[in-house]
Design a protein around this motif. Structure first.
Motif, PDB file in Angstrom:
ATOM      1  N   PHE A 107       0.871  -1.173   0.000  1.00 39.56           N
ATOM      2  CA  PHE A 107       0.000   0.000   0.000  1.00 39.56           C
ATOM      3  C   PHE A 107       0.909   1.224   0.000  1.00 39.56           C
ATOM      4  N   GLU A 108       1.065   1.826  -1.170  1.00 39.34           N
ATOM      5  CA  GLU A 108       2.107   2.837  -1.364  1.00 39.34           C
ATOM      6  C   GLU A 108       1.968   4.066  -0.478  1.00 39.34           C
ATOM      7  N   HIS A 109       0.728   4.476  -0.243  1.00 39.31           N
ATOM      8  CA  HIS A 109       0.542   5.729   0.501  1.00 39.31           C
ATOM      9  C   HIS A 109       0.458   5.503   2.002  1.00 39.31           C
ATOM     10  N   LEU A 110       0.616   4.255   2.429  1.00 37.23           N
ATOM     11  CA  LEU A 110       0.625   3.963   3.855  1.00 37.23           C
ATOM     12  C   LEU A 110       2.061   3.737   4.302  1.00 37.23           C
ATOM     13  N   ALA A 118      -2.949  -2.864   8.341  1.00 39.70           N
ATOM     14  CA  ALA A 118      -4.036  -3.093   7.386  1.00 39.70           C
ATOM     15  C   ALA A 118      -4.348  -4.581   7.236  1.00 39.70           C
ATOM     16  N   TYR A 153       7.941   4.696  -1.233  1.00 36.69           N
ATOM     17  CA  TYR A 153       9.300   5.182  -1.403  1.00 36.69           C
ATOM     18  C   TYR A 153      10.358   4.191  -0.936  1.00 36.69           C
TER      19      TYR A 153
ATOM     20  N   ARG B 170      -8.092   3.093   3.909  1.00 34.96           N
ATOM     21  CA  ARG B 170      -7.073   3.706   3.056  1.00 34.96           C
ATOM     22  C   ARG B 170      -6.338   2.645   2.245  1.00 34.96           C
ATOM     23  N   ALA B 171      -6.132   1.484   2.847  1.00 34.56           N
ATOM     24  CA  ALA B 171      -5.491   0.389   2.107  1.00 34.56           C
ATOM     25  C   ALA B 171      -6.349   0.021   0.899  1.00 34.56           C
ATOM     26  N   ASP B 174      -5.828   2.263  -1.892  1.00 37.18           N
ATOM     27  CA  ASP B 174      -4.529   2.104  -2.550  1.00 37.18           C
ATOM     28  C   ASP B 174      -4.523   0.920  -3.510  1.00 37.18           C
ATOM     29  N   ASP B 175      -5.047  -0.214  -3.084  1.00 35.58           N
ATOM     30  CA  ASP B 175      -4.952  -1.420  -3.908  1.00 35.58           C
ATOM     31  C   ASP B 175      -6.003  -2.431  -3.442  1.00 35.58           C
ATOM     32  N   ARG B 289      -3.375  13.599  -2.992  1.00 40.81           N
ATOM     33  CA  ARG B 289      -2.419  12.573  -2.630  1.00 40.81           C
ATOM     34  C   ARG B 289      -1.272  12.595  -3.625  1.00 40.81           C
ATOM     35  N   GLU B 290      -0.066  12.601  -3.112  1.00 41.35           N
ATOM     36  CA  GLU B 290       1.066  12.653  -4.028  1.00 41.35           C
ATOM     37  C   GLU B 290       1.087  11.386  -4.887  1.00 41.35           C
ATOM     38  N   HIS B 291       1.545  11.580  -6.106  1.00 44.04           N
ATOM     39  CA  HIS B 291       1.641  10.440  -7.001  1.00 44.04           C
ATOM     40  C   HIS B 291       3.023   9.852  -6.819  1.00 44.04           C
ATOM     41  N   ILE B 292       3.094   8.618  -6.330  1.00 43.73           N
ATOM     42  CA  ILE B 292       4.406   8.050  -6.050  1.00 43.73           C
ATOM     43  C   ILE B 292       4.973   7.399  -7.305  1.00 43.73           C
ATOM     44  N   ARG B 294       8.208   5.476  -8.696  1.00 50.10           N
ATOM     45  CA  ARG B 294       9.496   4.865  -8.374  1.00 50.10           C
ATOM     46  C   ARG B 294       9.879   3.956  -9.517  1.00 50.10           C
TER      47      ARG B 294
END
Ligand SMILES: Nc1ncnc2c1ncn2[C@@H]1O[C@H](COP(=O)(O)OP(=O)(O)OP(=O)(O)O)[C@@H](O)[C@H]1O
Ligand SMILES: [Mg+2]
Lengths: 274, 295
Positions: A107-110, A118, A153, B170-171, B174-175, B289-292, B294
């Motif tokens: 979960f990238e934003h967590l 989660a 990140y 929130r999870a 995300d996905d 929300r920032e776009h990550i 990588r």
């Protein structure tokens, strides 16, 4: 083909896949006949070339075929004696099996800590959750160091560790991993396999590992199956599979590793096609 | 224009903005969990306003109790909306979902006033209308109390999103597949978000109905809510508060400055201008929300 049942004689397997067939979109037959057993606390690899049907087999076991419009159309999958077909993935997780998806999918934003939390929807008790987080950070000390950064990140290796750690938060009896070594340096791959060995020994978690990197996988597991074109074509003790001349030629390349450039190319093509 | 009058405009505008923010919260909650656009939020606020009128004005319940009853009923209705109209659309193109939520909006806008009578209904929330002065400035007491309640509800939602349940919601945003794979019941999470959206929309509808009366125009809150959600960044609860204040104050200033010149109506243009300007200049909004990225 010979005898492809590898469960230790005596104790019943924790997972038993019995001649399943998987169809995508009602037309595409991706898995034509896969049978395999994982013993209680066993460590088993599922090897095979690109597109052989390894990921599809794992998704059939975890129930994650549904979002991809896939379905098991024949055969049965039993976990600790209970049929899994017809159960949604969250129910299967509650029975004790968990699937770490190909490509990590954190979960990238967590934050890493939130990623772990989660995965605790099945646990009622708050203290228990805290202990599980501590246990995970003991197995993966690198994650503890980065507990406050957003997971998006983290480095590839850290994300893979987080994906595995997150799955372990569900307290599984069987951990299924889809290509955990993908894109990681050999050193990191060793580190991850070392941790998995520890998890297997300390928590008694059985492991079903899908790998392109057959050499690394065969050093890690007790038992291995070879999938080709949607069918299991060989199965047995890791040493036996490793010694097989066909396996030597096709998958171990006389000691060389799989050509990752070709893998990547194939992946991109598949993304466009699917 | 003298300074006190200008101060009045800003303060009352900010208070109204917080009420708008409460309506916008429902759009953000749904977007944060499911990534879907909830364009039915105006009609949900309107329906909530009518329900509040039924429990408070009609059944005679105490305003707080009446509002709570209306919120509980609307939670169930929110679950129902997700279950009956959105879940069957899983996997369908986004445009389908947008069409369906707009369709719901239009349906409720027509149906509810049709059933309950289209005249404006008075909803007395029991807030005293004695004037309230801050120095020379006259503050609207109804707005002040309503804005306070709105802020409390928004902060409570923020706290919820940092709790264990909130982390799971929130999870899911995300996905969804990965959430499913670790045991989160994704369908429940999304339904819960719709239930919460309906609850916050109801609070907004009742508070707004308390100062404007209850009729179909409550559903026009959708435009303000959309402007705030977009300006705030669609998935940020803090963004909703900041954007709410901006939209409320901008409306007040615009109508204070330009209405006397053009004869009224500027207030309603502000939200549309803000939507357009945000989409052109900073489409991710102020707190998006920032776009990550990588490799
Ligand atoms: N969602 C899908 N829809 C249709 N066909 C699919 C889907 N996923 C996989 N397939 C097809 O099913 C077959 C088996 O794919 P699968 O992903 O299981 O292979 P794999 O052994 O995991 O390969 P890789 O090593 O490349 O990951 C392939 O032919 C693939 O193209
Ligand atoms: Mg695969």
């Amino acid at each position: 083909m010979g005898d492809i049942s590898t469960a230790a004689a005596g104790s019943p397997p924790i997972l038993s896949v019995n001649n399943i067939e998987v169809v995508y979109d009602n037309v595409f037959l991706a898995v034509k006949g896969v049978s395999l057993d994982v013993a209680e606390g066993g460590v088993v690899a599922l090897l095979g070339a690109n597109g052989a049907g390894k990921s599809t087999t794992l998704k059939a076991i975890s129930g994650l075929l549904k979002p991809e419009r896939g379905a098991v159309t024949r055969g049965d999958i039993a976990f600790r004696g209970e049929s899994l077909l017809g159960l949604d993935p969250p129910d299967r997780v509650r029975l004790g099996l968990v699937h770490v998806l190909e490509g990590r999918r954190v979960f990238e934003h967590l934050t890493p800590r939130e990623n772990l939390i989660a995965a605790t929807s099945m646990h009622r008790d708050r203290r228990g959750v805290k202990d599980l987080i501590d246990r995970t950070f003991t197995w993966f000390p690198r994650l503890a160091e980065r507990a406050k950064a957003k997971a998006g990140y983290l480095s590839g290796g850290e994300q893979q560790m987080l994906a595995i750690g997150r799955a372990l938060m569900t307290e599984p009896k069987l951990l299924m991993l889809d290509e955990p070594s993908l894109g990681l340096s050999p050193l990191l791959v060793d580190e991850i396999f070392d941790i998995l060995r520890k998890v297997n020994a300390e928590a008694g978690v059985a492991v079903l590992l899908v790998e392109q990197n057959a050499a690394a996988a065969l050093d890690f597991v007790d038992q291995a199956y070879l999938v080709d074109n949607g069918r299991v074509v060989m199965g047995g003790a890791a040493a036996t599979v490793k010694a097989n001349p066909d396996v030597q030629a096709a998958y171990l390349g006389g000691g060389h590793q799989v050509d990752y450039a070709a893998v990547k190319h194939y992946r991109q093509r598949r993304r466009w096609l699917s | 224009m003298d300074l006190a009058l200008f101060g009045e405009l800003i303060i009352n505008g900010a208070l109204v903005g917080l009420m708008y923010a409460l309506a916008a919260l429902g759009i953000v909650l749904v977007y944060r969990t499911s990534g879907l656009a909830n364009l039915a939020q105006g009609a949900i606020a309107m329906l909530g306003g009518y329900l509040g009128w039924i429990t408070i004005a009609w059944l005679g319940l105490h305003p707080i109790l009446g509002a709570l009853v209306a919120m509980v009923v609307m939670f169930a209705i929110g679950l129902g909306i997700e279950r009956t109209t959105l879940r069957p659309l899983i996997g369908q193109p986004v445009i389908m979902i947008i069409m369906v939520t707009i369709g719901l909006e239009i349906l409720m806008r027509g149906l509810v006033p049709g059933l309950l009578g289209s005249g404006v209904k008075r909803l007395d929330l029991g807030i005293s209308d004695a004037p309230l002065f801050l120095g020379d400035m006259l503050i609207n007491r109804t707005y002040l109390v309503s804005a306070g309640i709105a802020l409390i509800i928004i902060l409570a939602t923020l706290a919820l999103f940092n709790s264990r349940i909130g982390i799971m919601l929130r999870a899911v945003s995300d996905d969804q597949t990965a959430s499913w794979s670790v045991g989160i019941r994704v369908e429940w999470a999304i339904a819960f978000a719709w239930g919460l959206a309906a609850v916050t929309g109801t609070a907004a509808g009742i508070l707004w109905g308390g100062s404007q009366g209850v009729d179909w125009t409550l559903s026009l809150l959708l435009i303000k809510a959309l402007a705030i959600a977009i300006l705030g960044g669609l998935d940020s609860i803090v963004g909703v508060v900041v954007a709410g204040l901006i939209v409320g104050v901008a409306e007040a200033i615009a109508s204070g400055l330009f209405d006397p010149l053009v004869g009224g109506g500027t207030r309603d243009i502000v939200a549309c201008v803000i939507i357009l300007a945000t989409l052109l200049v900073k489409p991710e909004g102020l707190f998006g929300r920032e776009h990550i990225e990588r490799v």
